[in-house]
Design an enzyme around this catalytic site. Structure first.
Site, PDB file in Angstrom:
ATOM      1  N   ASP A  13     -12.174 -10.522  -0.402  1.00 23.21           N
ATOM      2  CA  ASP A  13     -13.450 -10.671   0.303  1.00 23.21           C
ATOM      3  C   ASP A  13     -14.452  -9.753  -0.381  1.00 23.21           C
ATOM      4  O   ASP A  13     -14.087  -8.714  -0.918  1.00 23.21           O
ATOM      5  CB  ASP A  13     -13.344 -10.456   1.820  1.00 23.21           C
ATOM      6  N   GLU A  50      -6.159 -10.812  -0.988  1.00 24.02           N
ATOM      7  CA  GLU A  50      -6.954 -10.584   0.231  1.00 24.02           C
ATOM      8  C   GLU A  50      -8.443 -10.556  -0.099  1.00 24.02           C
ATOM      9  O   GLU A  50      -9.200  -9.747   0.439  1.00 24.02           O
ATOM     10  CB  GLU A  50      -6.541  -9.266   0.905  1.00 24.02           C
ATOM     11  N   ASN A  84       2.079  -5.252  -3.148  1.00 27.90           N
ATOM     12  CA  ASN A  84       0.674  -5.554  -2.854  1.00 27.90           C
ATOM     13  C   ASN A  84      -0.100  -4.261  -2.578  1.00 27.90           C
ATOM     14  O   ASN A  84       0.401  -3.374  -1.884  1.00 27.90           O
ATOM     15  CB  ASN A  84       0.647  -6.455  -1.599  1.00 27.90           C
ATOM     16  N   GLU A 142       0.802  -1.239   0.000  1.00 28.87           N
ATOM     17  CA  GLU A 142       0.000   0.000   0.000  1.00 28.87           C
ATOM     18  C   GLU A 142       0.832   1.285   0.000  1.00 28.87           C
ATOM     19  O   GLU A 142       0.618   2.174   0.826  1.00 28.87           O
ATOM     20  CB  GLU A 142      -0.946  -0.003   1.219  1.00 28.87           C
ATOM     21  N   HIS A 150     -10.547  -6.259  -2.001  1.00 31.24           N
ATOM     22  CA  HIS A 150     -11.594  -6.101  -0.979  1.00 31.24           C
ATOM     23  C   HIS A 150     -12.758  -5.378  -1.649  1.00 31.24           C
ATOM     24  O   HIS A 150     -12.646  -4.191  -1.950  1.00 31.24           O
ATOM     25  CB  HIS A 150     -11.084  -5.253   0.190  1.00 31.24           C
TER      26      HIS A 150
HETATM   27  C1  XIL Z   1      -6.274  -6.265   8.432  1.00 33.95           C
HETATM   28  C2  XIL Z   1      -6.597  -7.430   9.350  1.00 33.95           C
HETATM   29  O1  XIL Z   1      -7.514  -8.266   8.701  1.00 33.95           O
HETATM   30  C3  XIL Z   1      -7.179  -6.931  10.649  1.00 33.95           C
HETATM   31  O2  XIL Z   1      -7.294  -7.996  11.577  1.00 33.95           O
HETATM   32  C4  XIL Z   1      -6.288  -5.846  11.256  1.00 33.95           C
HETATM   33  O3  XIL Z   1      -6.909  -5.313  12.396  1.00 33.95           O
HETATM   34  C5  XIL Z   1      -6.021  -4.755  10.253  1.00 33.95           C
HETATM   35  O4  XIL Z   1      -5.456  -5.317   9.083  1.00 33.95           O
HETATM   36  N1  XIL Z   1      -4.928  -4.598   3.802  1.00 33.95           N
HETATM   37  C6  XIL Z   1      -3.938  -5.440   4.257  1.00 33.95           C
HETATM   38  C7  XIL Z   1      -4.201  -6.334   5.413  1.00 33.95           C
HETATM   39  O5  XIL Z   1      -2.890  -5.538   3.611  1.00 33.95           O
HETATM   40  O6  XIL Z   1      -3.050  -6.554   6.172  1.00 33.95           O
HETATM   41  C8  XIL Z   1      -5.292  -5.780   6.282  1.00 33.95           C
HETATM   42  O7  XIL Z   1      -5.583  -6.753   7.298  1.00 33.95           O
HETATM   43  C9  XIL Z   1      -6.518  -5.448   5.475  1.00 33.95           C
HETATM   44  C10 XIL Z   1      -6.195  -4.411   4.439  1.00 33.95           C
END
Ligand code: XIL
Length: 449
Positions: free
Chosen positions: A270, A268, A203, A160, A239
Site C-alpha cells: 500500500d 502487503e 516476510n 517481522e 508499506h
Molecule cells: C495489520 C492489519 O491490517 C490490521 O487490521 C491489524 O489491526 C494489524 O495488522 N504487517 C503485517 C500485517 O504483517 O499483518 C499487518 O496487518 C500490517 C503490518
C-alpha cells in the site's frame, strides 16, 4: 454473455465458449480478460492479490470488486495466532475458513498469514517458559498448517523477526528471547513437515531496499539455502509513504534475493498518497516485480481505502466508494492490461463507463452512468451496476436491464440501437433504494458488442 466472461485466466467458461463454437470470440476473450488486475497479472505469469477481511465479504460491492479484480487472497487478520489459537489448544478457524472457502470457490490463490509473529500474539504464549514455548510454537504451526493443507499457495511462516535500523539484529520477542536465533529455522522445518506442498516464506517490512535490515535477512536466507533449511520465498511487505518511499533499489533488492534461489513476493503493498504521485509509485513497484523473473505476485493490503488499516493515507487502488483510482489504472496499464475499463474488440473499438451520483433523498438516490465510445465507433455496449444489499434498484431509464439471481447486479444494455460514433456518449440512469445504506454502486467495465 460478454459481461460474464472470465476475468481470471483459466476456468470453465472458456471451455463453454469453445463448445458454443464461438471460436473467433476467443481472442477477444483473452483481451477482455486483461481488463482486470488479476487477469492482466496472469497474462504475465503472476498473481494479483489483496488482503481480505471476513467481516466485509457480505458487502456486495466489496465481494464484487474482489471477485472481479483479484486472483489471490491473504486473510488480513483471520489466520494470525490470536485469531486461530486464542486459548492454548483451542483452535478457531471460522473466519479464516470463510475467506479460504471464498478464495477456493473463485479459483483464487490463498496466502497464509502468519504463523510465528510477535504481534497479535495471545498473552498465554508470551507467558510460557522456553521448553513449553517451543512445544506451543511447533504445535501451532502444525495444527494451523494441517487444517489448511493443500489449500495454501504460500505461508508467511515467520513475520517481522528483525529489528529496524542499522543493527541488523533480531527483534526482541518471546520467541527470540526464549528460544534464541534458532527459532526461525525450527519454525521452517516444522512447517515443511506440516504441509510439504505449501511454499514457505519469510516476510518483513523495511526490507524493500538494500539496507542493514534487508542485509540481515539476506544473510539468513543465504545461510538457510546453503544448509538446506527449507525456505522457498521471501515476502516484501512494501508499506510505503513519504517517510518510507519506494526505494530506488527496490528491483535490485528483489533480484538479489531471487538470485539466492527463492521466489520473491510483494505481500502487503500500500502506498499513501493520491493522484499521479501515488500512481507513479505504484507503477514503479509493479515494474520492479515484472522485471524480476522470480517475483511471482503482488498483493495489495486491502481492496478499498474505506477499510485500509491506514485509511487516512488513502493507500489503495479503489477509493472508499470502490471507484478505480489513477493508481489502479497505472497498475493495470503497467501489467499490460487495457486501461479505463475499455474492452477491445477485433476492430480495436472500446468504450468506457463512468458513474456519477445525481439527486439524493433520505430514502433513495439516483445514479447516472455515461457510456463513451473510444476512438472507433461502436454498435452496442453493456455494463454492470452492482448495489450493496440491502439496497435495491427500483427504477431505470434509458436502457434495458437484466438481473442476476441476487437482484444486486444489473446488466444494462441500450434501448434499441446502441450505436455511438467515436468519442460520443450516452447515459442511462437508475434509482437506488438505500434501505439504510448510501454506499455507491460499483460499475463494471464497459463491453463493446
Ligand atoms: C495489520 C492489519 O491490517 C490490521 O487490521 C491489524 O489491526 C494489524 O495488522 N504487517 C503485517 C500485517 O504483517 O499483518 C499487518 O496487518 C500490517 C503490518
Amino acid at each position: 454473455m460478454p459481461t460474464s466472461l472470465p476475468r481470471r485466466a483459466g476456468g470453465a467458461v472458456t471451455t463453454a465458449l469453445l463448445a458454443a463454437t464461438m471460436v473467433t470470440a476467443l481472442s477477444h476473450t483473452a483481451t477482455a480478460a486483461d481488463g482486470t488486475l488479476g487477469s492482466a497479472a496472469a497474462a504475465k505469469g503472476r498473481y494479483f492479490g489483496t488482503a481480505v477481511a471476513a467481516n466485509h465479504l457480505g458487502e456486495s460491492a466489496y465481494a464484487g470488486t474482489l471477485d472481479r479484480e483479484f486472483n489471490a487472497v491473504t486473510p488480513e487478520n483471520e489466520m494470525k495466532w490470536d485469531a486461530t489459537e486464542p486459548t492454548r489448544n483451542t483452535f478457531t478457524f471460522t473466519a479464516a475458513d470463510q475467506i479460504a472457502g471464498h478464495a477456493q470457490s473463485q479459483g483464487m490463490k490463498l496466502r497464509g498469514h502468519t504463523l510465528v509473529w510477535h504481534s497479535q500474539l495471545p498473552s498465554w504464549v508470551s507467558g510460557l517458559g522456553a521448553s513449553d514455548l517451543r512445544t506451543a510454537m511447533n504445535n501451532h504451526i502444525t495444527q494451523v498448517m494441517q487444517h489448511y493443507k493443500g489449500k495454501i499457495y504460500a505461508w508467511d511462516v515467520v513475520n517481522e523477526a528483525f529489528q529496524d535500523g542499522s543493527s541488523g539484529a533480531r527483534r526482541s520477542s518471546p520467541f527470540q528471547d526464549k528460544l534464541g536465533n534458532g527459532f526461525i529455522e525450527e519454525a521452517f522445518r516444522t512447517a515443511r513437515t506440516a504441509d510439504p506442498d505449501a511454499k514457505l516464506c519469510y516476510n518483513d517490512y523495511n526490507t524493500d531496499g538494500v539496507n542493514a535490515k534487508s542485509n540481515a535477512v539476506y544473510t539468513m536466507v543465504k545461510d538457510f539455502k546453503s544448509r538446506g533449511v527449507p525456505i522457498d520465498c521471501v515476502g516484501f511487505q512494501s508499506h510505503f509513504n513519504n517517510d518510507s518511499p519506494v526505494p530506488a533499489d527496490y528491483q535490485a533488492n528483489l533480484q538479489r534475493f531471487a538470485d539466492l534461489g527463492v521466489d520473491v513476493q510483494i505481500t502487503e503493498l500500500d502506498i499513501e498518497g493520491s493522484g499521479t504521485t501515488q500512481a507513479d509509485n505504484y507503477t514503479n513497484v509493479v515494474k520492479a516485480c515484472l522485471a524480476v523473473t522470480r517475483c511471482t505476485g503482488i498483493t495489495v493490503w486491502g481492496i478499498t481505502d474505506k477499510y485500509s488499516w491506514r485509511a487516512g493515507g488513502t493507500p489503495l487502488l479503489f477509493d472508499s466508494n470502490y471507484n478505480k483510482k489513477p493508481a489502479y489504472t497505472a497498475v493495470l496499464t503497467t501489467l499490460g492490461g487495457s486501461s479505463g475499463g475499455g474492452t477491445p474488440t477485433p476492430g480495436g473499438a472500446t468504450c468506457t463507463a463512468t458513474y456519477s451520483k445525481q439527486e439524493e433523498w433520505s430514502d433513495r438516490f439516483n445514479g447516472q452512468v455515461t457510456i463513451t465510445a473510444g476512438s472507433s465507433p461502436i454498435s452496442g455496449w453493456s455494463t454492470t451496476v452492482t448495489v450493496t444489499s440491502p439496497q435495491k434498484i427500483s427504477t431505470t431509464w434509458n436502457g434495458t436491464p437484466t438481473w442476476d439471481g441476487s437482484g444486486n447486479v444489473m446488466t444494462m444494455r441500450p434501448n434499441g440501437n446502441g450505436s455511438l460514433a467515436a468519442g460520443t456518449s450516452t447515459s442511462f440512469g437508475f434509482t437506488v433504494m438505500k434501505n439504510g445504506s448510501s454506499t455507491a454502486p460499483v460499475i463494471g467495465a464497459c463491453t463493446v458488442s
